[in-house]
Each structure stands twice: as C-alpha cells, then as structure tokens.
Design a protein around this motif. Structure first.
Motif, mmCIF file in Angstrom:
data_model
loop_
_atom_site.group_PDB
_atom_site.id
_atom_site.type_symbol
_atom_site.label_atom_id
_atom_site.label_comp_id
_atom_site.label_asym_id
_atom_site.label_seq_id
_atom_site.Cartn_x
_atom_site.Cartn_y
_atom_site.Cartn_z
ATOM 1 N N VAL A 22 0.838 -1.202 0.000
ATOM 2 C CA VAL A 22 0.000 0.000 0.000
ATOM 3 C C VAL A 22 0.870 1.248 0.000
ATOM 4 C CG1 VAL A 22 -1.638 1.344 1.382
ATOM 5 C CG2 VAL A 22 -2.023 -1.089 1.014
ATOM 6 N N ARG A 23 1.901 1.240 0.803
ATOM 7 C CA ARG A 23 2.802 2.406 0.840
ATOM 8 C C ARG A 23 3.512 2.600 -0.492
ATOM 9 N NH1 ARG A 23 5.481 6.403 2.387
ATOM 10 N NH2 ARG A 23 7.676 6.571 2.775
ATOM 11 N N ASP A 24 3.981 1.511 -1.092
ATOM 12 C CA ASP A 24 4.656 1.599 -2.386
ATOM 13 C C ASP A 24 3.734 2.215 -3.438
ATOM 14 O OD1 ASP A 24 6.883 0.429 -1.240
ATOM 15 O OD2 ASP A 24 6.506 -1.553 -2.093
ATOM 16 N N LEU A 25 2.482 1.769 -3.471
ATOM 17 C CA LEU A 25 1.524 2.304 -4.436
ATOM 18 C C LEU A 25 1.214 3.765 -4.160
ATOM 19 C CD1 LEU A 25 -0.879 -0.741 -4.692
ATOM 20 C CD2 LEU A 25 0.718 0.068 -6.438
ATOM 21 N N TRP A 26 1.063 4.127 -2.908
ATOM 22 C CA TRP A 26 0.809 5.516 -2.545
ATOM 23 C C TRP A 26 1.985 6.400 -2.961
ATOM 24 C CZ3 TRP A 26 3.513 8.830 0.651
ATOM 25 C CH2 TRP A 26 2.889 10.059 0.903
ATOM 26 N N GLU A 27 3.191 5.918 -2.693
ATOM 27 C CA GLU A 27 4.391 6.699 -2.986
ATOM 28 C C GLU A 27 4.522 6.989 -4.483
ATOM 29 O OE1 GLU A 27 9.002 5.775 -2.525
ATOM 30 O OE2 GLU A 27 7.921 5.714 -0.612
ATOM 31 N N ILE A 28 4.305 5.990 -5.321
ATOM 32 C CA ILE A 28 4.427 6.206 -6.758
ATOM 33 C C ILE A 28 3.291 7.087 -7.270
ATOM 34 C CG2 ILE A 28 3.213 4.148 -7.568
ATOM 35 C CD1 ILE A 28 6.431 5.533 -9.098
ATOM 36 N N ALA A 29 2.122 7.007 -6.670
ATOM 37 C CA ALA A 29 1.000 7.848 -7.090
ATOM 38 C C ALA A 29 1.263 9.323 -6.779
ATOM 39 C CB ALA A 29 -0.282 7.384 -6.413
ATOM 40 N N GLN A 30 2.111 9.601 -5.811
ATOM 41 C CA GLN A 30 2.420 10.977 -5.441
ATOM 42 C C GLN A 30 3.392 11.640 -6.412
ATOM 43 O OE1 GLN A 30 0.580 12.257 -2.861
ATOM 44 N NE2 GLN A 30 -0.252 10.203 -3.039
ATOM 45 N N ASP A 31 4.074 10.859 -7.198
ATOM 46 C CA ASP A 31 5.093 11.380 -8.105
ATOM 47 C C ASP A 31 4.721 10.999 -9.537
ATOM 48 O OD1 ASP A 31 7.362 12.209 -9.426
ATOM 49 O OD2 ASP A 31 8.761 11.234 -8.043
ATOM 50 N N GLN A 32 3.876 11.803 -10.156
ATOM 51 C CA GLN A 32 3.373 11.499 -11.492
ATOM 52 C C GLN A 32 4.483 11.476 -12.544
ATOM 53 O OE1 GLN A 32 0.213 10.492 -12.285
ATOM 54 N NE2 GLN A 32 -0.019 10.418 -10.076
ATOM 55 N N GLU A 33 5.512 12.280 -12.379
ATOM 56 C CA GLU A 33 6.623 12.256 -13.338
ATOM 57 C C GLU A 33 7.330 10.911 -13.304
ATOM 58 O OE1 GLU A 33 9.303 15.535 -12.897
ATOM 59 O OE2 GLU A 33 7.684 17.001 -12.991
ATOM 60 N N ARG A 34 7.561 10.419 -12.115
ATOM 61 C CA ARG A 34 8.224 9.117 -11.974
ATOM 62 C C ARG A 34 7.332 8.012 -12.536
ATOM 63 N NH1 ARG A 34 9.684 6.655 -6.259
ATOM 64 N NH2 ARG A 34 10.380 4.642 -6.967
ATOM 65 N N LEU A 35 6.041 8.131 -12.297
ATOM 66 C CA LEU A 35 5.093 7.148 -12.801
ATOM 67 C C LEU A 35 5.091 7.148 -14.333
ATOM 68 C CD1 LEU A 35 2.895 5.080 -12.134
ATOM 69 C CD2 LEU A 35 1.257 6.954 -12.071
ATOM 70 N N ALA A 36 5.183 8.334 -14.937
ATOM 71 C CA ALA A 36 5.187 8.446 -16.392
ATOM 72 C C ALA A 36 6.442 7.821 -17.008
ATOM 73 C CB ALA A 36 5.080 9.909 -16.797
ATOM 74 N N GLU A 37 7.518 7.731 -16.251
ATOM 75 C CA GLU A 37 8.754 7.141 -16.755
ATOM 76 C C GLU A 37 8.689 5.620 -16.880
ATOM 77 O OE1 GLU A 37 11.847 8.398 -14.151
ATOM 78 O OE2 GLU A 37 11.682 10.505 -14.740
ATOM 79 N N ILE A 38 7.733 4.998 -16.222
ATOM 80 C CA ILE A 38 7.610 3.543 -16.255
ATOM 81 C C ILE A 38 6.996 3.132 -17.593
ATOM 82 C CG2 ILE A 38 6.559 1.506 -15.200
ATOM 83 C CD1 ILE A 38 6.530 3.114 -12.560
ATOM 84 N N ARG A 39 7.721 2.341 -18.338
ATOM 85 C CA ARG A 39 7.262 1.884 -19.643
ATOM 86 C C ARG A 39 6.932 0.394 -19.573
ATOM 87 N NH1 ARG A 39 6.175 6.410 -20.712
ATOM 88 N NH2 ARG A 39 7.680 7.917 -21.449
ATOM 89 N N PRO A 40 5.870 -0.002 -20.270
ATOM 90 C CA PRO A 40 5.542 -1.432 -20.318
ATOM 91 C C PRO A 40 6.680 -2.208 -20.973
ATOM 92 C CG PRO A 40 3.757 -0.101 -21.228
ATOM 93 C CD PRO A 40 4.916 0.814 -21.017
#
Length: 49
Positions: A22-40
């Motif tokens: 839950v913490r990991d998911l919350w943390e990545i949701a707080q940083d949209q730029e970092r989330l956008a860097e994740i590519r399938p």
C-alpha cells in the motif's frame, strides 16, 4: 523482514507485506513524473521458447 516484524509484534508477515505494498503504491502515485517514466515491457520478453 516482514517475518521478523511479525514475530516481534505478534502479528503475521502478510500484514506487513500488505502495508508495504500500500505504501509503495501511494508513494508512486504521489510522483506522477516518476510514474510516467515507467514503460511497459515488450511482450516478446514474455514469450516462452
């Protein structure tokens, strides 16, 4: 680590693993730029020979 925390606090390892997830998911949701860097990954990597 989850097993040690569970034993120390008389809980279960699953509780600690779920809290971490839950913490990991919350943390990545707080940083949209970092989330956008994740590519399938390319599906070719998933093919079994």
């Amino acid at each position: 680590m989850a097993a040690r925390a569970a034993r120390l606090l008389r809980t279960t390892p699953g509780i600690w693993l779920r809290m971490q997830a839950v913490r990991d998911l919350w943390e990545i949701a707080q940083d949209q730029e970092r989330l956008a860097e994740i590519r399938p990954i390319d599906k070719r990597w998933l093919e079994v020979a």
